[in-house]
Design a protein around this motif. Structure first.
Motif, short mmCIF file in Angstrom:
data_model
loop_
_atom_site.label_atom_id
_atom_site.label_comp_id
_atom_site.label_asym_id
_atom_site.label_seq_id
_atom_site.Cartn_x
_atom_site.Cartn_y
_atom_site.Cartn_z
N MET A 350 0.84 -1.21 0.00
CA MET A 350 0.00 0.00 0.00
C MET A 350 0.88 1.25 0.00
O MET A 350 0.61 2.21 -0.73
CB MET A 350 -0.91 0.01 1.23
CG MET A 350 -2.00 -1.04 1.19
SD MET A 350 -2.90 -1.09 2.77
CE MET A 350 -3.94 -2.52 2.47
N ALA A 353 2.41 1.71 -3.43
CA ALA A 353 1.52 1.75 -4.61
C ALA A 353 1.76 3.05 -5.38
O ALA A 353 1.85 4.12 -4.78
CB ALA A 353 0.06 1.65 -4.16
N ARG A 355 1.05 6.24 -7.99
CA ARG A 355 -0.06 7.13 -8.30
C ARG A 355 -0.81 6.59 -9.53
O ARG A 355 -2.04 6.61 -9.56
CB ARG A 355 0.49 8.52 -8.57
CG ARG A 355 -0.56 9.59 -8.68
CD ARG A 355 0.10 10.97 -8.87
NE ARG A 355 -0.88 12.03 -8.86
CZ ARG A 355 -1.65 12.35 -9.89
NH1 ARG A 355 -1.54 11.69 -11.01
NH2 ARG A 355 -2.53 13.33 -9.79
N LEU A 358 -3.06 3.66 -8.62
CA LEU A 358 -4.20 4.10 -7.81
C LEU A 358 -5.19 4.85 -8.69
O LEU A 358 -6.40 4.67 -8.59
CB LEU A 358 -3.72 4.98 -6.65
CG LEU A 358 -2.80 4.26 -5.66
CD1 LEU A 358 -2.11 5.25 -4.74
CD2 LEU A 358 -3.58 3.24 -4.84
N SER A 380 -3.20 9.90 1.29
CA SER A 380 -3.38 8.78 2.21
C SER A 380 -2.47 9.04 3.41
O SER A 380 -1.48 9.75 3.31
CB SER A 380 -2.95 7.46 1.57
OG SER A 380 -3.38 7.34 0.24
N SER A 394 -2.19 10.57 -3.25
CA SER A 394 -2.99 9.46 -3.77
C SER A 394 -4.08 9.98 -4.71
O SER A 394 -4.21 11.19 -4.89
CB SER A 394 -3.62 8.70 -2.59
OG SER A 394 -4.10 7.44 -3.01
N ASP A 432 -10.48 5.87 -1.15
CA ASP A 432 -9.07 5.82 -1.55
C ASP A 432 -8.67 4.37 -1.85
O ASP A 432 -8.70 3.52 -0.96
CB ASP A 432 -8.23 6.39 -0.39
CG ASP A 432 -6.76 6.54 -0.73
OD1 ASP A 432 -6.28 5.82 -1.63
OD2 ASP A 432 -6.08 7.35 -0.08
N ARG A 434 -5.89 3.08 -2.21
CA ARG A 434 -4.62 2.62 -1.63
C ARG A 434 -4.82 1.55 -0.56
O ARG A 434 -4.08 0.59 -0.47
CB ARG A 434 -3.84 3.80 -1.04
CG ARG A 434 -2.43 3.41 -0.61
CD ARG A 434 -1.73 4.54 0.09
NE ARG A 434 -1.46 5.67 -0.77
CZ ARG A 434 -0.40 5.79 -1.57
NH1 ARG A 434 0.49 4.84 -1.62
NH2 ARG A 434 -0.24 6.87 -2.30
#
Ligand SMILES: *Cc1c(COP(=O)(O)O)cnc(C)c1O
Length: 453
Positions: A350, A353, A355, A358, A380, A394, A432, A434
């Motif tokens: 997470m 991760a 951009r 996401l 996030s 994020s 979100d 993420r």
């Protein structure tokens, strides 16, 4: 009145209601009959108070809602779309596939938890973690108990009961959820000696507070807040030198315990247990379910003689991990030992991760919901008492609306078969991706469709 009582249906009459047949299948005849008696008892009270007797179908309705309350699990999986990675209210860190499988295997069968397979003699559950803790932190020895609060309490009770522990005033704090340093010290039977001020504490403050009653210096990482501006604290190295010279222990509660350097992910530096040990801490404490990304646990690493002393304490038995925690923690530590933590442990996945990934997920969710949602920039957070104020850029799905509309939508999402948790910011309900596990995407989309319908 009399006739009203006579109008109350019998248990068998209620059980004959067609809408209860599925309930009988799910919960057994016995359980449904039992709850029907409760419902009829309530009906009888109502009649006594002047109400009309309920019909069999009304009682059946009542039975169904009682069954849902009494015989369904209250602990349920939820989808965390808040963007808070270590969300304490949502159970902190999810386990890796391998760690979860290890816990499951331990749960379903027997294992050599306390058996030495070579000799056939009784073994210790600690051996499954001790060597690994040494390997991943560089410590002489290690021990895991039920959580970090337990780890700190165990160490203080073993090493400082009836003695003084010196803590900087800026660190005699509460770290959320009732973990208050002064209270932990008290419960451990140690005497808190606060030194310095909230924003500035010097090495000399620690040194001059040492008495013949002093057992230790305790450093506590301010996990969920930041004191900035005119501040001062001695380094751990400086404190270790004084502690050694004056023969007191240096204990360090690092809280989250990142085994990986968080600066490589564009975050501030979170204290690493390895660094505390190198700096000279005698014992270091950290949680298993924060940035380690494992099960709930409290990990103690440091001097072998001290760890051995802790292991002798009767509290160790009260605070011990169960076989599922041991299995999950061992599997998690093995990810670090094998150098595969970033790729396998959900919280690191997470944190790392991109951009683009996401954005792609949020855009796909938005596509399904057509005009009702768009994708916007957001941030996030790490949460769970780590890296306060630090954020990760994020992309989130945003549903626009006024306060009441968004509150209602959030409530609907929480009430779904699989509850979905988002957050409301500046006129948007944000979801979100993420913190949403990749295999939860379809369930999330289905839940959103229902709530927005
Ligand atoms: C989170 C935290 C604790 C408590 O840890 P648990 O594993 O939740 O018991 C203690 N100290 C610090 C500094 C923390 O951040």
């Amino acid at each position: 009145m009399e006739s009203s009582f006579r109008n109350l249906p019998s248990v068998d009459r209620v059980l004959a209601e067609p809408r209860l047949s599925a309930a009988v299948e799910r919960y057994s005849h016995k359980a449904v009959a039992e709850v029907t008696r409760q419902a009829l008892q309530a009906g009888r009270k109502g009649v006594a108070a002047g109400s009309a007797a309920p019909s069999p179908s009304q009682v059946a309705e009542q039975v169904l809602s009682l069954l849902a309350v009494q015989l369904e699990a209250t602990l349920r999986p939820v989808i965390n779309a808040t963007g808070v990675i270590l969300h304490t209210n949502l159970g902190r860190s999810p386990l890796s596939q391998v760690a979860a499988a290890a816990a499951r295997q331990a749960a379903l069968g027997y294992d050599n938890l306390e058996l030495d397979l070579q000799s056939g003699e009784r073994g210790s559950r600690h051996v499954h973690l001790e060597e690994l803790l040494r390997r991943v932190t560089g410590a002489e020895s290690g021990l895991a108990v039920n959580n970090n609060a337990a780890a700190v309490t165990l160490a203080l009770n073993t090493l400082a009961r009836g003695l003084e522990v010196i803590v900087s005033r800026g660190e005699a704090v509460e770290i959320g959820g009732g973990f208050r340093i002064p209270e932990i010290l008290k419960a451990s039977g140690a005497k808190l000696v606060e030194v310095g001020t909230t924003n500035r504490t010097y090495l000399s403050d620690f040194e001059s507070a040492i008495s013949s009653e002093t057992a230790a210096f305790l450093r506590v990482h301010p996990s969920n807040f930041r004191v900035s501006g005119f501040t001062a604290t001695p380094t751990l190295e400086e404190m270790a030198a004084v502690a050694k010279k004056r023969n007191v222990l240096l204990l360090h509660d690092v809280g989250s315990g990142a085994l990986l350097d968080t600066t490589q992910f564009g975050l501030a530096h979170e204290p690493m247990p390895q660094e505390s040990l190198v700096a000279g801490a005698d014992l270091v404490f950290f949680s298993g379910d924060k940035l380690l990304g494992g099960p709930q646990a409290g990990i103690i690493v440091g001097k072998a003689t001290l760890v051995a002393q802790l292991k002798q304490h009767p509290l160790v038995r009260a605070l011990r991990l169960d076989k599922m925690q041991v299995a999950a923690l061992q599997a998690t530590l093995l990810h670090y030992a094998r150098g595969e933590a970033i790729a396998t442990i959900p919280i690191w996945r997470m944190i790392t991760a991109t951009r683009e990934s996401l954005d792609a997920r949020a855009a796909r969710w938005a596509g399904v919901l057509a005009h009702k949602a768009k994708v916007i920039d957001t941030e996030s957070t790490i949460g769970g008492g780590s890296l306060p104020g630090e954020t990760l850029p994020s992309r989130a799905l945003a549903i626009t609306g006024d306060g009441t509309t968004l509150e209602r939508l959030a409530k609907l999402l929480r009430a779904g078969t699989v509850p979905v948790l988002g957050r409301i910011v500046d006129g948007h309900l944000l979801l979100d991706p993420r913190t949403v596990l990749p295999d939860e995407d379809e369930v999330l989309i289905a839940a959103l469709k229902v709530a927005l319908a």
